[in-house]
Design an enzyme around this catalytic site. Structure first.
Site, PDB file in Angstrom:
ATOM      1  CE  LYS A 114      -4.342   1.955   1.577  1.00  0.00           C
ATOM      2  NZ  LYS A 114      -5.450   2.249   2.319  1.00  0.00           N
ATOM      3  CE  LYS A 195      -8.941  -3.956  -4.585  1.00  0.00           C
ATOM      4  NZ  LYS A 195      -7.808  -3.343  -4.445  1.00  0.00           N
ATOM      5  CE  LYS A 198     -11.429   6.164  -1.062  1.00  0.00           C
ATOM      6  NZ  LYS A 198     -10.717   5.369  -0.387  1.00  0.00           N
TER       7      LYS A 198
END
Ligand code: TRP
Length: 331
Positions: A114, A195, A198
């Site tokens: 991430k 996938k 947002k």
């Protein structure tokens, strides 16, 4: 015999989409009759990566709560609460942090992934490194047996088990080992085939008005090789087909797959079937959403009542934890 406990959380880091509905909420609803369920809105977790601008946080928490209820979670059956309203999670987090080797946190795959993926925010923070430990505190707090999550959360469950074991080794048996309950649809594709997320701007949100949902499906990408109506296509290359597998009946799935391969149907026809089926799932949810959104006081009461119940369970665990660690009363 008392029911086994289930715990799960959802991060209010944006508005919920149909992936969250089929991946998490519907599964939570199925579990609420069989288990003693604790479901919570992980608002502190949202802060681990969205700390600089918190202007959307309240709205996102509301959106999660409304969607949980609209999807069928029943506050009489499941305990629905907000993480930040049960401050015992912070106490357990700090106590667990004492026994957590840094290397365990640094090697959690989502940490580096991430950090690399997110470029518009600085995730070199203490809170972000501690994300999985906060999650461990969430889970261990309720001495949960089962944790329904997507496959991406498995590393967090693994570290939770390791930390629980380490605690038990040091201070005596307090925590049972929680097990993951994999959700049937861990990943739903977005309108562009990646996938649904947002960050990619490819979501169908539960708060989207019907005309937007229809428009988003109508303009979805399909098999890029199938350009003309008469071209034969490969359904597996079309994100529309992936959504059919989630929302359509077995027959319809077979029909559209066959129609695509033989050029028997066009992409618009295929999408119309999907729109019908997505609407069938969303229409009752939209109705319930409207009902709850008209009553903000009821929503606040539900969240506070759930948080109060969760605090009772958390207080029990923290008494055990403090005593085990030598922090209990002096006599
Ligand atoms: N990390 C989870 C997610 O992003 C959210 C979460 C926080 C959670 N605490 C939890 C899930 C505890 C299950 C149990 O989906």
């Amino acid at each position: 015999m008392s029911k086994q406990r289930v715990l799960s959380g959802i991060q209010p880091s944006g508005k919920l989409h149909i992936g969250n509905l089929v991946g998490a909420l519907q599964n939570w609803v199925r579990l609420q009759d069989q288990y003693e369920c604790y479901y919570f809105i992980a608002d502190w977790h949202a802060l681990t990566s969205q700390y600089a601008d918190t202007s959307a946080l309240k709205d996102n928490v509301l959106d999660v709560l409304v969607n949980c209820l609209a999807a069928g979670l029943d506050p009489e059956k499941a305990t629905i609460f907000a993480q930040s309203r049960v401050i015992e999670h912070a106490e357990l987090h700090v106590l667990l942090s004492m026994i957590t080797p840094l290397s365990w946190l640094e090697r959690v795959p989502t940490y580096k992934e991430k950090q690399q993926e997110v470029t518009d925010r600085d995730l070199n923070t203490y809170g972000f490194l501690g994300y999985p430990l906060l999650q461990s505190a969430d889970i261990l707090m309720y001495r949960a047996h089962y944790v329904p999550v997507g496959i991406d959360q498995m590393p967090h469950l693994e570290i939770t088990r390791e930390i629980g074991r380490r605690f038990n080794n040091f201070y005596g048996e307090v925590f049972p080992e929680p097990e993951g309950l994999l959700t049937p649809f861990p990943k739903v594709v977005g309108t562009d085939g990646r996938k649904m997320s947002k960050t990619y701007d490819n979501c169908i949100y539960l708060s989207d008005p019907p005309q937007d949902v229809e428009q988003k499906i109508r303009t979805m990408t399909t098999d890029p090789q199938r350009i003309k109506r008469t071209d034969k296509g490969d359904p597996e290359l079309s994100p529309v087909y992936h959504l059919h597998k989630v929302f359509s009946s077995k027959e319809e799935i077979d029909q559209v797959a066959d129609g695509c391969r033989t050029a028997g149907i066009g992409c618009i026809d295929c999408k119309k079937v999907l729109i019908k089926n997505v609407f069938a799932v969303l229409e009752p949810l939209w109705q319930q959403r409207e009902r709850y959104l008209r009553e903000p006081d009821v929503l606040e009461d539900i969240l506070e009542a759930g948080s109060k119940k969760a605090r009772q369970a958390a207080t029990d665990t923290m008494l055990k934890v403090r005593t085990a660690m030598g922090l209990g009363p002096m006599k």
